[in-house]
Design a protein around this motif. Sequence first.
Motif, PDB file in Angstrom:
ATOM      1  N   THR A 132       0.823  -1.202   0.000  1.00 10.74           N
ATOM      2  CA  THR A 132       0.000   0.000   0.000  1.00 10.74           C
ATOM      3  C   THR A 132       0.861   1.258   0.000  1.00 10.74           C
ATOM      4  O   THR A 132       2.070   1.203   0.242  1.00 10.74           O
ATOM      5  N   ALA A 133       0.210   2.403  -0.256  1.00 12.88           N
ATOM      6  CA  ALA A 133       0.951   3.630  -0.554  1.00 12.88           C
ATOM      7  C   ALA A 133       1.300   4.477   0.662  1.00 12.88           C
ATOM      8  O   ALA A 133       2.361   5.101   0.699  1.00 12.88           O
ATOM      9  N   GLY A 134       0.423   4.537   1.642  1.00 14.31           N
ATOM     10  CA  GLY A 134       0.627   5.488   2.729  1.00 14.31           C
ATOM     11  C   GLY A 134       0.169   4.951   4.060  1.00 14.31           C
ATOM     12  O   GLY A 134      -0.364   3.844   4.163  1.00 14.31           O
ATOM     13  N   GLY A 135       0.377   5.747   5.103  1.00 11.61           N
ATOM     14  CA  GLY A 135      -0.103   5.394   6.430  1.00 11.61           C
ATOM     15  C   GLY A 135       0.982   4.825   7.315  1.00 11.61           C
ATOM     16  O   GLY A 135       1.586   3.801   6.995  1.00 11.61           O
ATOM     17  N   GLU A 136       1.228   5.489   8.435  1.00 17.99           N
ATOM     18  CA  GLU A 136       2.254   5.021   9.371  1.00 17.99           C
ATOM     19  C   GLU A 136       1.864   3.711  10.037  1.00 17.99           C
ATOM     20  O   GLU A 136       2.736   2.995  10.555  1.00 17.99           O
ATOM     21  N   ASN A 137       0.571   3.396  10.053  1.00 13.36           N
ATOM     22  CA  ASN A 137       0.095   2.189  10.732  1.00 13.36           C
ATOM     23  C   ASN A 137      -0.182   1.047   9.764  1.00 13.36           C
ATOM     24  O   ASN A 137      -0.836   0.077  10.127  1.00 13.36           O
ATOM     25  N   ALA A 138       0.313   1.172   8.526  1.00 10.99           N
ATOM     26  CA  ALA A 138       0.045   0.165   7.500  1.00 10.99           C
ATOM     27  C   ALA A 138       0.929  -1.066   7.678  1.00 10.99           C
ATOM     28  O   ALA A 138       2.084  -0.972   8.096  1.00 10.99           O
ATOM     29  N   PHE A 160       1.898 -12.544  -3.311  1.00  8.99           N
ATOM     30  CA  PHE A 160       2.186 -11.113  -3.166  1.00  8.99           C
ATOM     31  C   PHE A 160       1.896 -10.385  -4.468  1.00  8.99           C
ATOM     32  O   PHE A 160       2.252 -10.849  -5.558  1.00  8.99           O
ATOM     33  N   CYS A 161       1.231  -9.238  -4.352  1.00 11.84           N
ATOM     34  CA  CYS A 161       0.958  -8.351  -5.486  1.00 11.84           C
ATOM     35  C   CYS A 161       1.733  -7.062  -5.272  1.00 11.84           C
ATOM     36  O   CYS A 161       1.541  -6.381  -4.254  1.00 11.84           O
ATOM     37  N   LEU A 162       2.588  -6.723  -6.221  1.00 13.96           N
ATOM     38  CA  LEU A 162       3.414  -5.511  -6.142  1.00 13.96           C
ATOM     39  C   LEU A 162       2.803  -4.416  -7.000  1.00 13.96           C
ATOM     40  O   LEU A 162       2.687  -4.561  -8.218  1.00 13.96           O
ATOM     41  N   ASP A 163       2.415  -3.319  -6.373  1.00 13.70           N
ATOM     42  CA  ASP A 163       1.859  -2.165  -7.075  1.00 13.70           C
ATOM     43  C   ASP A 163       2.952  -1.114  -7.230  1.00 13.70           C
ATOM     44  O   ASP A 163       3.499  -0.636  -6.231  1.00 13.70           O
ATOM     45  N   THR A 164       3.255  -0.732  -8.483  1.00 16.48           N
ATOM     46  CA  THR A 164       4.350   0.203  -8.726  1.00 16.48           C
ATOM     47  C   THR A 164       4.025   1.608  -8.229  1.00 16.48           C
ATOM     48  O   THR A 164       4.901   2.303  -7.697  1.00 16.48           O
ATOM     49  N   CYS A 165       2.780   2.050  -8.380  1.00 13.74           N
ATOM     50  CA  CYS A 165       2.390   3.369  -7.873  1.00 13.74           C
ATOM     51  C   CYS A 165       2.519   3.413  -6.362  1.00 13.74           C
ATOM     52  O   CYS A 165       3.031   4.388  -5.796  1.00 13.74           O
ATOM     53  N   HIS A 166       2.058   2.359  -5.690  1.00  9.85           N
ATOM     54  CA  HIS A 166       2.119   2.324  -4.233  1.00  9.85           C
ATOM     55  C   HIS A 166       3.566   2.325  -3.739  1.00  9.85           C
ATOM     56  O   HIS A 166       3.897   3.022  -2.767  1.00  9.85           O
ATOM     57  N   ALA A 167       4.416   1.533  -4.396  1.00  7.21           N
ATOM     58  CA  ALA A 167       5.825   1.492  -3.987  1.00  7.21           C
ATOM     59  C   ALA A 167       6.490   2.851  -4.209  1.00  7.21           C
ATOM     60  O   ALA A 167       7.274   3.320  -3.370  1.00  7.21           O
ATOM     61  N   TRP A 168       6.203   3.482  -5.324  1.00  3.78           N
ATOM     62  CA  TRP A 168       6.716   4.823  -5.642  1.00  3.78           C
ATOM     63  C   TRP A 168       6.264   5.828  -4.577  1.00  3.78           C
ATOM     64  O   TRP A 168       7.057   6.609  -4.052  1.00  3.78           O
ATOM     65  N   ALA A 169       4.982   5.768  -4.241  1.00  3.06           N
ATOM     66  CA  ALA A 169       4.433   6.680  -3.232  1.00  3.06           C
ATOM     67  C   ALA A 169       5.051   6.446  -1.858  1.00  3.06           C
ATOM     68  O   ALA A 169       5.191   7.379  -1.056  1.00  3.06           O
ATOM     69  N   ALA A 170       5.427   5.197  -1.595  1.00  3.64           N
ATOM     70  CA  ALA A 170       6.034   4.845  -0.310  1.00  3.64           C
ATOM     71  C   ALA A 170       7.523   5.168  -0.258  1.00  3.64           C
ATOM     72  O   ALA A 170       8.174   4.954   0.772  1.00  3.64           O
TER      73      ALA A 170
END
Length: 253
Positions: A132-138, A160-170
């Motif tokens: 996932t992209a955000g959240g300190e509690n994720a 496992f599913c890898l999301d490129t947008c989420h990884a970039w955002a993280a």
Amino acid sequence: MALIGAHVRDGDPATAGAEVGAEAVQFFLADPQGWKKPQPREDADAIVASGLGVYVHAPYLVNVASTNNKIRIPSRKMIAEHAAAAATLGGKGLIVHGGHVGEGDDIAVGVDNWRKTFERATFPVLVLVENTAGGENACARTLDRIAMLWDAIGGYDVGFCLDTCHAWAAGEDLETIVDRVKAITGRIDLVHANSSRDEFGSSRDRHANFATGTIPPELIAHVVREAGCDALVETPAERQAEDIAFLRAALAG
């Protein structure tokens, strides 16, 4: 051979997939913002007969990491219901977001709730946990958290599913993300090949088409190439065909 496809409209996924040149489709089986159980589909036979790879995305409300019983228990039920429905369509996987705990809660409790999900049930299709992209509690935003999660659930039949947008955002380096994820999980079963409307490290989950996003398109293709598995674009519908064509050409080159 890895399949390239897209997240498409729920009403007629086989036709929608054909319209954008997809070899695989992902769609919802119920309201993504609701708790309703999936209903039998009149087009089930057509979906199976289409020859498309089929993936189902669980509703966004699903959060088995939650310490709140009123969220966690229905979430487990939802995973079971959607996995069963996906199996009737010949589904290759059910994608579930990594979830989060509440403010002030111990992340270890959320991770253990994930473990209990697989300890207490088996599912007729592979459950794919998505970063996932955000959240300190994720539970699945950073690789440190994914490592913590996989220590708990990696012994079960889980993908496992890898999301490129989420990884970039993280704030994760996409050049090396595949090797680093595989070092933790031993696998990547699906890539959500998305560009982002926002800058690197933004913590914002806003997908963009390849031509208009902030992630270099070749970097997205690099991730798909390195992962060596099916890839789905979850980009805006009007340019999905273009995104799929780019990926297919990049991987063939």
